[in-house]
Design a protein around this motif. Sequence first.
Motif, PDB file in Angstrom:
ATOM      1  N   UNK A 191     127.861  39.447  33.498  1.00  0.00           N
ATOM      2  CA  UNK A 191     126.462  39.422  33.863  1.00  0.00           C
ATOM      3  C   UNK A 191     125.693  40.554  33.189  1.00  0.00           C
ATOM      4  N   UNK A 192     126.327  41.745  33.131  1.00  0.00           N
ATOM      5  CA  UNK A 192     125.678  42.884  32.500  1.00  0.00           C
ATOM      6  C   UNK A 192     125.441  42.613  31.003  1.00  0.00           C
ATOM      7  N   UNK A 193     126.444  42.024  30.316  1.00  0.00           N
ATOM      8  CA  UNK A 193     126.299  41.722  28.886  1.00  0.00           C
ATOM      9  C   UNK A 193     125.199  40.694  28.639  1.00  0.00           C
ATOM     10  N   UNK A 194     125.137  39.694  29.490  1.00  0.00           N
ATOM     11  CA  UNK A 194     124.082  38.686  29.315  1.00  0.00           C
ATOM     12  C   UNK A 194     122.700  39.271  29.508  1.00  0.00           C
ATOM     13  N   UNK A 195     122.563  40.134  30.515  1.00  0.00           N
ATOM     14  CA  UNK A 195     121.270  40.770  30.748  1.00  0.00           C
ATOM     15  C   UNK A 195     120.884  41.700  29.606  1.00  0.00           C
ATOM     16  N   UNK A 196     121.879  42.460  29.100  1.00  0.00           N
ATOM     17  CA  UNK A 196     121.584  43.339  27.959  1.00  0.00           C
ATOM     18  C   UNK A 196     121.208  42.529  26.721  1.00  0.00           C
ATOM     19  N   UNK A 197     121.902  41.411  26.489  1.00  0.00           N
ATOM     20  CA  UNK A 197     121.550  40.565  25.351  1.00  0.00           C
ATOM     21  C   UNK A 197     120.153  39.994  25.465  1.00  0.00           C
ATOM     22  N   UNK A 198     119.816  39.542  26.686  1.00  0.00           N
ATOM     23  CA  UNK A 198     118.468  39.019  26.912  1.00  0.00           C
ATOM     24  C   UNK A 198     117.423  40.102  26.710  1.00  0.00           C
ATOM     25  N   UNK A 199     117.724  41.320  27.158  1.00  0.00           N
ATOM     26  CA  UNK A 199     116.802  42.437  26.980  1.00  0.00           C
ATOM     27  C   UNK A 199     116.578  42.743  25.509  1.00  0.00           C
ATOM     28  N   UNK A 200     117.662  42.732  24.718  1.00  0.00           N
ATOM     29  CA  UNK A 200     117.534  43.006  23.284  1.00  0.00           C
ATOM     30  C   UNK A 200     116.704  41.939  22.586  1.00  0.00           C
ATOM     31  N   UNK A 201     116.957  40.673  22.971  1.00  0.00           N
ATOM     32  CA  UNK A 201     116.193  39.585  22.353  1.00  0.00           C
ATOM     33  C   UNK A 201     114.712  39.708  22.668  1.00  0.00           C
ATOM     34  N   UNK A 202     114.398  39.985  23.937  1.00  0.00           N
ATOM     35  CA  UNK A 202     112.993  40.127  24.329  1.00  0.00           C
ATOM     36  C   UNK A 202     112.336  41.313  23.658  1.00  0.00           C
ATOM     37  N   UNK A 203     113.066  42.421  23.545  1.00  0.00           N
ATOM     38  CA  UNK A 203     112.488  43.595  22.897  1.00  0.00           C
ATOM     39  C   UNK A 203     112.250  43.357  21.408  1.00  0.00           C
ATOM     40  N   UNK A 204     113.211  42.689  20.747  1.00  0.00           N
ATOM     41  CA  UNK A 204     113.025  42.408  19.324  1.00  0.00           C
ATOM     42  C   UNK A 204     111.853  41.476  19.090  1.00  0.00           C
ATOM     43  N   UNK A 205     111.782  40.422  19.912  1.00  0.00           N
ATOM     44  CA  UNK A 205     110.684  39.472  19.763  1.00  0.00           C
ATOM     45  C   UNK A 205     109.344  40.145  20.051  1.00  0.00           C
ATOM     46  N   UNK A 206     109.318  40.975  21.099  1.00  0.00           N
ATOM     47  CA  UNK A 206     108.083  41.679  21.434  1.00  0.00           C
ATOM     48  C   UNK A 206     107.682  42.643  20.323  1.00  0.00           C
ATOM     49  N   UNK A 207     108.656  43.368  19.778  1.00  0.00           N
ATOM     50  CA  UNK A 207     108.364  44.315  18.706  1.00  0.00           C
ATOM     51  C   UNK A 207     107.867  43.588  17.449  1.00  0.00           C
ATOM     52  N   UNK A 208     108.507  42.450  17.142  1.00  0.00           N
ATOM     53  CA  UNK A 208     108.087  41.690  15.969  1.00  0.00           C
ATOM     54  C   UNK A 208     106.663  41.181  16.133  1.00  0.00           C
ATOM     55  N   UNK A 209     106.385  40.602  17.291  1.00  0.00           N
ATOM     56  CA  UNK A 209     105.030  40.090  17.521  1.00  0.00           C
ATOM     57  C   UNK A 209     103.999  41.210  17.560  1.00  0.00           C
ATOM     58  N   UNK A 210     104.381  42.346  18.139  1.00  0.00           N
ATOM     59  CA  UNK A 210     103.460  43.474  18.188  1.00  0.00           C
ATOM     60  C   UNK A 210     103.159  43.988  16.788  1.00  0.00           C
ATOM     61  N   UNK A 211     104.200  44.087  15.945  1.00  0.00           N
ATOM     62  CA  UNK A 211     103.995  44.536  14.567  1.00  0.00           C
ATOM     63  C   UNK A 211     103.113  43.562  13.792  1.00  0.00           C
ATOM     64  N   UNK A 212     103.325  42.259  14.001  1.00  0.00           N
ATOM     65  CA  UNK A 212     102.500  41.270  13.317  1.00  0.00           C
ATOM     66  C   UNK A 212     101.041  41.369  13.745  1.00  0.00           C
ATOM     67  N   UNK A 213     100.826  41.543  15.037  1.00  0.00           N
ATOM     68  CA  UNK A 213      99.446  41.667  15.520  1.00  0.00           C
ATOM     69  C   UNK A 213      98.786  42.935  14.988  1.00  0.00           C
ATOM     70  N   UNK A 214      99.515  44.036  14.995  1.00  0.00           N
ATOM     71  CA  UNK A 214      98.951  45.289  14.487  1.00  0.00           C
ATOM     72  C   UNK A 214      98.627  45.156  13.003  1.00  0.00           C
ATOM     73  N   UNK A 215      99.562  44.556  12.250  1.00  0.00           N
ATOM     74  CA  UNK A 215      99.333  44.375  10.822  1.00  0.00           C
ATOM     75  C   UNK A 215      98.133  43.458  10.569  1.00  0.00           C
ATOM     76  N   UNK A 216      98.010  42.401  11.367  1.00  0.00           N
ATOM     77  CA  UNK A 216      96.880  41.503  11.212  1.00  0.00           C
ATOM     78  C   UNK A 216      95.557  42.182  11.502  1.00  0.00           C
ATOM     79  N   UNK A 217      95.524  42.991  12.565  1.00  0.00           N
ATOM     80  CA  UNK A 217      94.291  43.706  12.902  1.00  0.00           C
ATOM     81  C   UNK A 217      93.928  44.702  11.806  1.00  0.00           C
TER      82      UNK A 217
END
Length: 589
Positions: free
Chosen positions: A43-69
């Motif tokens: 359960x801990x590994x699944x939660x950590x994996x989900x956290x990493x995926x969400x953080x990467x996706x959030x960081x990617x989208x945030x970088x794209x938005x910042x670059x676009x602005x």
Amino acid sequence: MTDRNIACAQDVPSNQINALPSEDNMQKDSTQLQNSPFELNYLRERLLGLENILLKDFKKRLDEEIEGVVQELRQHELQTNEFHGFAKPQNTNTWSNRVPLAKETPNGSKGSTVGLEKSTNSADNLKNKHKKQPRPLPDKVFVIRESYLTALLEVDHMRTIYHIFACIFLILIIQSISYDYLTEGRVYFGLGTFKSSLQKIQYVFAIWLLEHAVVFVLFYAFKMWATVRCKLARQPALQSFWSHSCLITYISSQLLLGYVASVLCLKLDLTFITSSILLLESTRLLMKMHAFVRTNAGRVLAGKLKVDTSPSPNAVDATEDNEKSTHIVRLPTFQSYLYFLFAPTLIYRDSYPRTSHIRWKFVLARFMEIVAIAFAYSYMFERYIKVQFSNIGVEELSPRTFLLKLYSMIMPNNIIFLCGFYLILHAWLNFTAELLRFGDRMFYKDWWTSSYYDVFFRNWNVVVHDWLYEYIYKDSYNHIFKGAKLPATLLVFGISALVHEHIIGFALKLFFPVMLCFFGILAVSMIYLLRTFSKRVGNFMVWLTLIIGNGLLFSLYPMEHYAQVNCSRTYEHWTDYFVPTLWTCYMKQ
């Protein structure tokens, strides 16, 4: 229970309190998890994996938005400081081509389609109340504005690039003159190519005059149809017969005009240039005729566009059976029709925004550009096309030689492509617009920045795209496909590809559907394929495919043409006309 648990329990409805887990059950679950370290680690590994995926996706989208602005801020700063007139609010954007139908046009009146919709009676509204209506499409708007390149060339940086290309062109002229003088002892200036290309131009001019006479007759024929139709208002059957007869006559005249122009290219054995002039002018007149009839026929059929009790020489009385008042349908004057025939637009309006005066220096500059590009085409033909392809059908053509010819012509062919854009869509249309004081110079948009092919086709040739959008896409969307965009879009691409192929085929006197395959099949596929890429990668892919496609397109047609000239063949069956001469010439046993 603690105070926090009591507070939480108070917010829960009474019928759900029993469904809440008790503290004993929670302690049992916790004990089971502690006693099973495998499940806890999993359960801990699944939660950590989900956290990493969400953080990467959030960081990617945030970088794209910042670059676009950041990019938008830089672009806005550049437009504000350098490109005068490019940075304006969206609702008054100089480069906006259309406005929604619900909004008013700049002259304060609603669009013609809005007027037609308001002219429907209450019975029709009740009948169609429960029917699903297609979403209204925006209407074309005409305003006074310059072309993109005209505005861009006001900037010193862009003007410098223009000067660089002018210097390159001057060097090419000097090189051509030097080559002719040193090798043959005389200077041609490409006049031989002009002379051979414009043979029998007098026949084209005579046919052009006759076609305009037919187009002039259309105006009075349309006026006669409207007058007789209104007089037959109390006889619906006879009125319907008259309208359908006139419709069949109009369609037949359009087909006959296109057929005659195509056949004359073959009968008179016109050159490629003269055939292209005749076919392009015939196509332009056919599109103008349809625009005029389609726009004004809607007004006549509605019959309630203008209420006026005063007599008018250009008005037709249309008396409604269910109304006592007389409605006046104002038909356009011949002066408006004549101006439309020569105006650099294919969308009919009774009047257009006009400039106050003619800038003769601007006219002279565009005329000099037309002459310069004509000489550049002569140079490209003599130094590249004729040299590479004139011996097709005579010399041996191995796969190695074939590929070498194609690769060697990629860059010259793309120069021909870019020069054709500048010659027709910028220099020629601005030249005629300035002479006619036509105010709206948006004949193209910034197609070079397109990241997707649908944007490229919308921005590449705004004049033709507006006609296809207004009279093919909108009519098929509203009346044939009932709000379905995909079949309407495919219909537009199919018609456009067939017309392009028809012009090239009859101008070169061959059937070699390269344009039909490239434009009607591959280009449509690229529209959906490039949507998966980012904008930067998409723009790169658009230019890469354009360079390769134009390199092939402008090479295959000359090869087939010279193969027909150099290889004699017989047509024993009608299917032989669909087999390329290039194939039969080199595949003989």
